[in-house]
Design a protein around this motif. Structure first.
Motif, PDB file in Angstrom:
ATOM      1  N   GLN A   1       0.863  -1.181   0.000  1.00 23.10           N
ATOM      2  CA  GLN A   1       0.000   0.000   0.000  1.00 23.10           C
ATOM      3  C   GLN A   1       0.896   1.226   0.000  1.00 23.10           C
ATOM      4  O   GLN A   1       1.680   1.434   0.924  1.00 23.10           O
ATOM      5  CB  GLN A   1      -0.926  -0.013   1.213  1.00 23.10           C
ATOM      6  CG  GLN A   1      -1.796  -1.267   1.254  1.00 23.10           C
ATOM      7  CD  GLN A   1      -2.988  -1.115   2.172  1.00 23.10           C
ATOM      8  OE1 GLN A   1      -3.644  -0.071   2.195  1.00 23.10           O
ATOM      9  NE2 GLN A   1      -3.271  -2.160   2.923  1.00 23.10           N
ATOM     10  N   ARG A   2       0.809   1.999  -1.066  1.00 25.82           N
ATOM     11  CA  ARG A   2       1.694   3.135  -1.262  1.00 25.82           C
ATOM     12  C   ARG A   2       0.871   4.389  -1.590  1.00 25.82           C
ATOM     13  O   ARG A   2      -0.158   4.311  -2.277  1.00 25.82           O
ATOM     14  CB  ARG A   2       2.673   2.874  -2.415  1.00 25.82           C
ATOM     15  CG  ARG A   2       3.607   1.681  -2.207  1.00 25.82           C
ATOM     16  CD  ARG A   2       4.678   2.012  -1.177  1.00 25.82           C
ATOM     17  NE  ARG A   2       5.713   0.985  -1.115  1.00 25.82           N
ATOM     18  CZ  ARG A   2       5.665  -0.069  -0.310  1.00 25.82           C
ATOM     19  NH1 ARG A   2       4.606  -0.245   0.471  1.00 25.82           N
ATOM     20  NH2 ARG A   2       6.652  -0.948  -0.297  1.00 25.82           N
ATOM     21  N   MET A   3       1.377   5.519  -1.125  1.00 26.65           N
ATOM     22  CA  MET A   3       0.812   6.808  -1.554  1.00 26.65           C
ATOM     23  C   MET A   3       1.573   7.252  -2.799  1.00 26.65           C
ATOM     24  O   MET A   3       2.812   7.329  -2.798  1.00 26.65           O
ATOM     25  CB  MET A   3       0.944   7.851  -0.455  1.00 26.65           C
ATOM     26  CG  MET A   3       0.049   7.598   0.746  1.00 26.65           C
ATOM     27  SD  MET A   3      -1.720   7.569   0.363  1.00 26.65           S
ATOM     28  CE  MET A   3      -1.985   9.260  -0.197  1.00 26.65           C
ATOM     29  N   MET A   4       0.847   7.508  -3.881  1.00 27.63           N
ATOM     30  CA  MET A   4       1.440   7.866  -5.160  1.00 27.63           C
ATOM     31  C   MET A   4       0.978   9.259  -5.584  1.00 27.63           C
ATOM     32  O   MET A   4      -0.096   9.726  -5.174  1.00 27.63           O
ATOM     33  CB  MET A   4       1.052   6.844  -6.232  1.00 27.63           C
ATOM     34  CG  MET A   4       1.469   5.407  -5.909  1.00 27.63           C
ATOM     35  SD  MET A   4       3.242   5.164  -6.065  1.00 27.63           S
ATOM     36  CE  MET A   4       3.381   3.395  -5.775  1.00 27.63           C
ATOM     37  N   ARG A   5       1.769   9.905  -6.438  1.00 29.70           N
ATOM     38  CA  ARG A   5       1.452  11.234  -6.950  1.00 29.70           C
ATOM     39  C   ARG A   5       0.940  11.123  -8.386  1.00 29.70           C
ATOM     40  O   ARG A   5       1.535  10.440  -9.210  1.00 29.70           O
ATOM     41  CB  ARG A   5       2.702  12.113  -6.937  1.00 29.70           C
ATOM     42  CG  ARG A   5       3.215  12.441  -5.548  1.00 29.70           C
ATOM     43  CD  ARG A   5       2.370  13.514  -4.905  1.00 29.70           C
ATOM     44  NE  ARG A   5       2.813  13.812  -3.537  1.00 29.70           N
ATOM     45  CZ  ARG A   5       2.197  14.658  -2.739  1.00 29.70           C
ATOM     46  NH1 ARG A   5       1.127  15.314  -3.160  1.00 29.70           N
ATOM     47  NH2 ARG A   5       2.651  14.880  -1.516  1.00 29.70           N
ATOM     48  N   ASP A   6      -0.159  11.794  -8.671  1.00 35.12           N
ATOM     49  CA  ASP A   6      -0.635  11.814 -10.050  1.00 35.12           C
ATOM     50  C   ASP A   6       0.106  12.919 -10.812  1.00 35.12           C
ATOM     51  O   ASP A   6       0.980  13.602 -10.258  1.00 35.12           O
ATOM     52  CB  ASP A   6      -2.152  11.989 -10.117  1.00 35.12           C
ATOM     53  CG  ASP A   6      -2.632  13.336  -9.567  1.00 35.12           C
ATOM     54  OD1 ASP A   6      -1.819  14.285  -9.475  1.00 35.12           O
ATOM     55  OD2 ASP A   6      -3.824  13.450  -9.237  1.00 35.12           O
ATOM     56  N   ARG A   7      -0.236  13.087 -12.068  1.00 37.09           N
ATOM     57  CA  ARG A   7       0.489  14.038 -12.916  1.00 37.09           C
ATOM     58  C   ARG A   7       0.269  15.487 -12.497  1.00 37.09           C
ATOM     59  O   ARG A   7       1.037  16.367 -12.887  1.00 37.09           O
ATOM     60  CB  ARG A   7       0.084  13.836 -14.381  1.00 37.09           C
ATOM     61  CG  ARG A   7       0.564  12.506 -14.940  1.00 37.09           C
ATOM     62  CD  ARG A   7       0.132  12.290 -16.373  1.00 37.09           C
ATOM     63  NE  ARG A   7       0.593  11.005 -16.878  1.00 37.09           N
ATOM     64  CZ  ARG A   7       0.323  10.524 -18.094  1.00 37.09           C
ATOM     65  NH1 ARG A   7      -0.428  11.262 -18.932  1.00 37.09           N
ATOM     66  NH2 ARG A   7       0.774   9.345 -18.461  1.00 37.09           N
TER      67      ARG A   7
ATOM     68  N   GLY B   1       0.206  16.282  -9.249  1.00 33.94           N
ATOM     69  CA  GLY B   1       0.789  16.415  -7.916  1.00 33.94           C
ATOM     70  C   GLY B   1      -0.113  15.959  -6.801  1.00 33.94           C
ATOM     71  O   GLY B   1       0.272  16.003  -5.618  1.00 33.94           O
ATOM     72  N   GLY B   2      -1.316  15.503  -7.116  1.00 34.04           N
ATOM     73  CA  GLY B   2      -2.219  15.016  -6.089  1.00 34.04           C
ATOM     74  C   GLY B   2      -1.785  13.664  -5.554  1.00 34.04           C
ATOM     75  O   GLY B   2      -1.197  12.852  -6.274  1.00 34.04           O
ATOM     76  N   ALA B   3      -2.057  13.391  -4.289  1.00 36.75           N
ATOM     77  CA  ALA B   3      -1.667  12.139  -3.641  1.00 36.75           C
ATOM     78  C   ALA B   3      -2.842  11.164  -3.622  1.00 36.75           C
ATOM     79  O   ALA B   3      -3.979  11.543  -3.289  1.00 36.75           O
ATOM     80  CB  ALA B   3      -1.179  12.418  -2.225  1.00 36.75           C
ATOM     81  N   TRP B   4      -2.559   9.905  -3.962  1.00 35.22           N
ATOM     82  CA  TRP B   4      -3.584   8.867  -4.011  1.00 35.22           C
ATOM     83  C   TRP B   4      -3.022   7.566  -3.416  1.00 35.22           C
ATOM     84  O   TRP B   4      -1.880   7.218  -3.659  1.00 35.22           O
ATOM     85  CB  TRP B   4      -4.014   8.583  -5.459  1.00 35.22           C
ATOM     86  CG  TRP B   4      -4.617   9.756  -6.158  1.00 35.22           C
ATOM     87  CD1 TRP B   4      -3.961  10.679  -6.905  1.00 35.22           C
ATOM     88  CD2 TRP B   4      -5.983  10.115  -6.175  1.00 35.22           C
ATOM     89  NE1 TRP B   4      -4.834  11.615  -7.394  1.00 35.22           N
ATOM     90  CE2 TRP B   4      -6.095  11.290  -6.961  1.00 35.22           C
ATOM     91  CE3 TRP B   4      -7.143   9.574  -5.600  1.00 35.22           C
ATOM     92  CZ2 TRP B   4      -7.309  11.913  -7.188  1.00 35.22           C
ATOM     93  CZ3 TRP B   4      -8.350  10.197  -5.838  1.00 35.22           C
ATOM     94  CH2 TRP B   4      -8.424  11.364  -6.616  1.00 35.22           C
ATOM     95  N   PRO B   5      -3.841   6.833  -2.680  1.00 35.65           N
ATOM     96  CA  PRO B   5      -3.394   5.506  -2.233  1.00 35.65           C
ATOM     97  C   PRO B   5      -3.481   4.508  -3.395  1.00 35.65           C
ATOM     98  O   PRO B   5      -4.432   4.549  -4.189  1.00 35.65           O
ATOM     99  CB  PRO B   5      -4.374   5.155  -1.121  1.00 35.65           C
ATOM    100  CG  PRO B   5      -5.623   5.904  -1.470  1.00 35.65           C
ATOM    101  CD  PRO B   5      -5.183   7.177  -2.150  1.00 35.65           C
ATOM    102  N   LEU B   6      -2.508   3.650  -3.494  1.00 36.01           N
ATOM    103  CA  LEU B   6      -2.499   2.619  -4.530  1.00 36.01           C
ATOM    104  C   LEU B   6      -2.177   1.286  -3.864  1.00 36.01           C
ATOM    105  O   LEU B   6      -1.193   1.171  -3.118  1.00 36.01           O
ATOM    106  CB  LEU B   6      -1.462   2.944  -5.610  1.00 36.01           C
ATOM    107  CG  LEU B   6      -1.519   2.084  -6.879  1.00 36.01           C
ATOM    108  CD1 LEU B   6      -2.784   2.413  -7.672  1.00 36.01           C
ATOM    109  CD2 LEU B   6      -0.280   2.298  -7.743  1.00 36.01           C
TER     110      LEU B   6
END
Length: 604
Positions: free
Chosen positions: A137-143, A145-150
């Protein structure tokens, strides 16, 4: 949209540093310390990344064998695990060779890992710190700059044949069918909310259509619904690559198996696999793969990564000291440049040691009067290993390093009862390494590049000739192509023709006696008269230490039938230029191939 870069290594075989222990010199072609430089660069250019290892990291090089023999751990644990901890691996799986030193050693090595180890089709874990599947379970950045759990599900697989190759595992371990256990793993991860499922497949790129317990199942695995990306390994190939053959479901240009992104990043840290995923989010909040790009980045000529070097330095120094110990002396150079042409004194030395050991153990038994033959194959004879992957030990002192060069793997010596017909069949399988040669044609390639050199078994104690005008009887993977094909002619023992019902003791190794491999159809059904006790490498060491001075003859007891007016091309290591007087052929030096091999024209 969100981007995720998956970075992967495979088949490191304890090549943590960029040092060739067999040549005892640095190498620019491989090493996790060089791959780490690529890892750092790829991470720096990515908003989101994962680093994964695909198995066979703990065994396969002199350092790994030395550490296992002396029980080395070091302050930070096993050097391979310490290096992976330093590089912050996210997950790893196991390969078949990771079991070569036993379950206790494997458990001791893995317990220091700061990352999860996953092995989905390993059914009896016996206390190993290994999971059937893992959810990262990782927090990722979209294009933007928003943070999303993946949620990223990881599955791991190794060949079911591992328990055959490592007989000591049979009582403690079971390994199931890859696809069968993948289906259960996919269901569990998807039920648990996985957005992506990545398969770490320590298994080669094989047929799209599955068969039960298949060894090279990466393509059939990729075809399963629910798999998003595959890391392949085990066969030491590079994918995607112009050199990889295409086939049903296999696109070596785009880097896909069954339409799914896949990488196989070579071996020994020669490449870093990179899968770049573009992910899109649905209205229901689920992420899926919208696009991808796959590549295998070579590490050649890049500077090594100093933090990785520091983790392995103590073990590295101890390994060098150990393998520089002198054992005996050779009056002749031990080279494998011309093994496929019938000349290899190092391979002859291995065969002599095997026969010596078997003769002593069988001297008082019921088989003492049978002739003893010895089968051995070259482990360093070019191929996918490149132009430096040859044995080249000069005449003079023999060290433990020299002997490790002659025999890489921890196989155990065995012996079986065979007939003359078995011997001929054994040699026919080896002879399939040669392509069919048309009489009178010029500059035809001699060697099938798909045939691994380690399956080119030669039998010491008999003589024979090969008729290259005949088709090969077997494919590179051992499948029967032409039951009527006969390349082996004039098979003799002590100058007399070998009869089909003549009996011999054949010395071989524990790998050949497994239920898989190109010789299994012969070996697995024959009576075993010596069960694998001593490791072949140890037998070789004891033989050289006992003899003190060795001078093995180079000719291996066979040659090609003459084909007047016919030439073939043979690629070998550039070091062969110092030994061309040993060739039993008229030849021309053409030059070097683009990948660094010495290109020879041979007149048959």
């Amino acid at each position: 949209m969100m981007d995720l870069k998956i970075l992967a290594t495979t088949d490191l075989h304890m090549h943590i540093l960029d040092h060739d222990y067999l040549a005892d010199r640095p190498s620019q072609r491989f090493g996790l310390s060089r791959a780490a430089t690529v890892i750092a660069a790829e991470r720096a250019s990515a908003a989101n990344s994962l680093l994964l290892d695909n198995g066979d990291s703990l065994q396969g090089g002199p350092m790994g064998d030395f550490l296992a023999d002396v029980g080395w751990r070091g302050r930070s644990g096993h050097p391979a695990i310490a290096a992976m901890n330093t590089l912050r691996y996210d997950a790893a799986t196991l390969g078949n060779h990771d079991f070569s030193h036993g379950l206790r050693y494997l458990n001791n090595a893995l317990r220091d890992a700061d990352f999860p180890i996953v092995s989905t089709n390993l059914l009896s874990r016996r206390g190993l710190p290994v999971h059937a599947c893992v959810m990262l379970q990782r927090m990722m950045r979209d294009r933007r700059g928003g943070a999303w759990p993946l949620r990223i599900g990881i599955l791991g697989f190794l060949p079911p044949q591992t328990v055959d190759w490592e007989p000591e595992l049979r009582q403690a371990t079971r390994i199931g069918d890859i696809r069968e256990h993948a289906q259960a793993g996919i269901a569990a991860l998807r039920t648990g909310g996985a957005d992506l499922v990545i398969a770490l497949s320590h298994s080669g790129i094989g047929d799209l259509q599955p068969v039960p317990m298949m060894e090279n199942a990466a393509t059939a695995l990729a075809a399963l619904p629910g798999i998003d990306a595959v890391i392949a390994g085990h066969t030491h190939r590079v994918f995607p690559s112009d050199q990889h053959p295409a086939g049903p479901g296999i696109d070596p240009q785009r880097g896909t198996l069954a339409g799914k992104p896949c990488v196989m990043p070579g071996f020994w840290g020669s490449h870093l696999g990179v899968i770049e995923l573009a992910l899109q989010r649905s209205s229901a909040g689920k992420w899926s793969v919208a696009n991808f790009r796959c590549r295998a980045e070579p590490v050649r000529a890049l500077p090594p990564h100093q933090p990785v070097i520091r983790t392995a330095q103590p073990a590295h120094r101890a390994t060098l000291q150990h393998f520089r110990r002198r054992i005996g002396r050779s009056d002749v150079a031990l080279t494998s440049f011309f093994t496929m042409l019938g000349h290899d004194p190092g391979l002859r030395l291995v065969s002599m040691a095997q026969r010596w050991h078997a003769r002593r153990l069988l001297a008082a038994g019921p088989w003492r009067d049978l002739p003893i033959l010895s089968a051995a194959a070259p482990f360093r004879a070019g191929g996918r290993g490149g132009p430096d992957h040859y044995t080249d030990v000069p005449a003079g002192p023999l060290t433990l390093r020299s002997l490790a060069d002659l025999y890489l793997f921890p196989n155990r010596l065995c012996a079986i009862l065979v007939s003359g017909a078995d011997v001929a069949c054994w040699l026919e399988r080896s002879a399939s390494i040669f392509l069919r040669i048309a009489p009178g044609a010029q500059d035809q390639p001699l060697i099938d590049p798909e045939f691994p050199g380690y399956n080119f078994d030669l039998i010491d104690g008999v003589g024979w000739q090969l008729d290259l005008s005949q088709p090969p009887r077997h494919a590179a993977d051992g499948r029967l192509l032409d039951p009527d094909a006969r390349r082996v002619t004039n098979l003799r023992h002590r100058g007399r023709p070998v009869t089909p019902d003549q009996r011999f003791v054949l010395v071989t190794n524990s790998y050949r006696l497994s239920d898989s491999g190109v010789f299994s159809a012969i070996a697995a059904r024959r009576r075993v008269v010596l069960q694998g006790g001593a490791r072949t490498r140890d037998v070789l060491r004891r033989y050289v230490a006992t003899q003190r001075m060795v001078a093995p003859p180079g000719p291996l007891g066979w040659n090609f039938l003459s084909m007047p007016g016919t030439t073939v091309r043979y690629a070998t290591g550039p070091g062969a230029a110092r030994h061309l007087e040993l060739l039993g052929f008229r030849y021309d030096q053409i030059g070097q191939t683009p990948d660094g091999f010495l290109d020879l024209r041979l007149y048959l």
